[in-house]
Design a protein around this motif. Structure first.
Motif: not given
Length: 165
Positions: A154-165
């Motif tokens: 549970x993180x304070x910021x809404x994590x987004x995972x992108x640029x998966x290479x």
């Protein structure tokens, strides 16, 4: 030599979807019977990155927030994007709640994320690049393990995972 794979962790917010969620929430409270004839308003301030909810009581504002959260969920916007800043009395006997929109990872939280990745003892490296964290490794499965582990916390910021290479 094996190829390096990577992905970025950020807290980007899709503002178009967020605005649409606010519009849909406003339409719903305009049509609800329990909100007829009273003050009810969502005010999105793009420059200040805030949302203000205005109504006659704390109960009505809680209902407005629940409606907004449901609309955000339907549009895929993280509910961690809102942080309550303050609540105050407004003119006309109304109440005002101000929420800050979180769209970046703070430095302290970025360090905590990097520590959490290091504690996994997987052969990946995490480097802070301003507003995002780049995680690199030779094995794609290791990167996916890191993603899965971070999503479970549970993180304070809404994590987004992108640029998966």
């Amino acid at each position: 030599m094996a190829k390096e794979h990577s992905f970025d962790i950020s807290a980007k917010l899709d503002l178009a979807e967020f605005k649409n969620a606010i519009i849909q929430a406003q339409k719903e409270i305009d049509n609800r019977y329990d909100f007829k004839g009273i003050t009810k308003e969502y005010d999105f301030n793009h420059g200040a990155k805030s949302v203000t909810l205005l109504s006659q009581s704390d109960n009505k504002i809680d209902a407005m927030k629940d409606i907004l959260i449901s609309k955000m969920n339907k549009r895929g916007v993280s509910i961690n994007s809102l942080e309550e800043v303050k609540s105050e009395d407004a003119s006309g006997g109304n109440r005002r709640f101000i929420y800050r929109i979180i769209d970046s990872i703070e430095a302290n939280e970025a360090r905590d994320i990097q520590k959490e990745i290091k504690a996994l003892k997987i052969k990946v490296s995490a480097t802070n690049q301003g507003d995002e964290i780049r995680v690199t490794g030779k094995n794609i499965d290791d990167l996916q393990k890191v993603m899965t582990h971070l999503k479970s916390k549970d993180w304070k910021s809404p994590l987004v995972f992108d640029n998966f290479r």
